[in-house]
Scaffold this motif. Sequence first.
Motif, short mmCIF file in Angstrom:
data_model
loop_
_atom_site.label_atom_id
_atom_site.label_comp_id
_atom_site.label_asym_id
_atom_site.label_seq_id
_atom_site.Cartn_x
_atom_site.Cartn_y
_atom_site.Cartn_z
N VAL A 126 0.67 -1.08 -0.03
CA VAL A 126 -0.03 0.13 -0.22
C VAL A 126 0.91 1.21 -0.17
CG1 VAL A 126 -0.40 0.19 2.51
CG2 VAL A 126 -2.04 1.09 1.11
N LEU A 127 0.35 2.37 -0.60
CA LEU A 127 0.84 3.59 -0.54
C LEU A 127 -0.10 4.32 0.20
CD1 LEU A 127 2.68 6.03 -1.60
CD2 LEU A 127 1.29 6.24 -3.53
N HIS A 128 0.57 5.14 1.41
CA HIS A 128 -0.28 5.99 2.06
C HIS A 128 0.04 7.39 1.77
CE1 HIS A 128 -1.66 3.21 4.94
NE2 HIS A 128 -0.60 2.30 5.10
N ILE A 129 -0.88 8.24 1.31
CA ILE A 129 -0.80 9.81 1.34
C ILE A 129 -1.56 10.45 2.28
CG2 ILE A 129 -1.44 11.51 -0.31
CD1 ILE A 129 -1.82 9.14 -2.59
N GLU A 130 -0.82 11.24 2.96
CA GLU A 130 -1.40 12.02 3.81
C GLU A 130 -0.91 13.57 3.66
OE1 GLU A 130 -0.96 10.89 8.31
OE2 GLU A 130 0.53 12.51 8.38
N VAL A 131 -1.93 14.41 3.99
CA VAL A 131 -1.64 15.88 4.14
C VAL A 131 -2.29 16.41 5.33
CG1 VAL A 131 -2.76 17.98 2.99
CG2 VAL A 131 -2.14 16.09 1.39
N ARG A 132 -1.51 17.40 5.85
CA ARG A 132 -1.65 17.91 7.23
C ARG A 132 -2.14 19.53 6.89
NH1 ARG A 132 -0.62 15.02 12.23
NH2 ARG A 132 -0.09 12.87 11.52
N ASP A 133 -3.02 19.91 7.42
CA ASP A 133 -3.08 21.48 7.35
C ASP A 133 -3.46 22.23 8.73
OD1 ASP A 133 -6.00 21.27 7.58
OD2 ASP A 133 -6.00 21.06 5.45
N GLY A 134 -3.64 23.49 8.60
CA GLY A 134 -3.90 24.20 9.96
C GLY A 134 -5.35 24.24 10.31
N SER A 135 -6.12 23.94 9.43
CA SER A 135 -7.58 24.06 9.51
C SER A 135 -8.10 22.94 10.75
CB SER A 135 -8.30 24.03 8.58
OG SER A 135 -9.78 24.17 8.57
N ALA A 136 -8.89 23.09 11.52
CA ALA A 136 -9.52 22.07 12.60
C ALA A 136 -10.85 21.53 11.84
CB ALA A 136 -9.61 22.68 14.04
N VAL A 137 -11.34 21.99 10.72
CA VAL A 137 -12.56 21.49 10.45
C VAL A 137 -12.28 20.22 9.70
CG1 VAL A 137 -14.36 21.85 8.64
CG2 VAL A 137 -13.41 23.84 10.05
N LEU A 138 -12.89 19.10 9.89
CA LEU A 138 -12.59 17.91 9.25
C LEU A 138 -13.22 17.87 7.93
CD1 LEU A 138 -12.65 15.27 12.31
CD2 LEU A 138 -10.68 16.51 10.99
N PRO A 139 -13.05 17.34 6.65
CA PRO A 139 -13.68 17.18 5.77
C PRO A 139 -14.78 16.06 5.91
CG PRO A 139 -11.68 15.88 5.53
CD PRO A 139 -11.73 16.55 6.67
N VAL A 140 -15.78 16.45 5.03
CA VAL A 140 -16.83 15.40 4.89
C VAL A 140 -17.51 15.56 3.15
CG1 VAL A 140 -19.41 15.39 5.43
CG2 VAL A 140 -17.96 16.55 6.88
N GLN A 141 -17.44 14.17 3.18
CA GLN A 141 -17.81 13.79 1.72
C GLN A 141 -19.19 14.14 1.34
OE1 GLN A 141 -16.63 9.99 0.25
NE2 GLN A 141 -18.21 9.99 -1.36
N ARG A 142 -19.44 15.06 0.27
CA ARG A 142 -20.78 15.33 0.05
C ARG A 142 -21.18 15.06 -1.41
NH1 ARG A 142 -20.97 21.32 -1.64
NH2 ARG A 142 -18.98 22.09 -2.13
#
Length: 136
Positions: A73-89
């Motif tokens: 497996v390849l793991h791709i991770e992005v970290r950012d400064g926003s505390a808002v978690l993404p929600v699929q829509r």
Amino acid sequence: MQAVLRAARQARTFTEKSLRRWGEGAELIEAAVLIVCELATNAICHGAQETGPGSEPGPEAAFTLRLALQPEVLHIEVRDGSAVLPVQRAAGREDGCGRGLLIISALAESWTCGPDPDGGKWVRASLSRVADALMG
């Protein structure tokens, strides 16, 4: 906004060059670059929104990209400064955005997210390195 566009492009280029250097195939590289593009764009856009609609991205729009290659497996991770978690829509036909996580869900074996203990959040997608999984 130019620096923001450059950062997303640099993330895609870094991903492609790294995976080529590691000897990965075209299908994995293409899927990984698309996922990185979506994750980087989300990190930039949603970090920028925290400064207010229509304003230029601030330091919280910065993000960190991490690639971790394991045997299956390849793991791709992005970290950012926003505390808002993404929600699929589900984006409508006329919507100009809202499809990023749907694209990631279609390409990756899985994706997840969580709050970063140091502030902000992380979003991680996992791509199978097994050829059959990439074929659909």
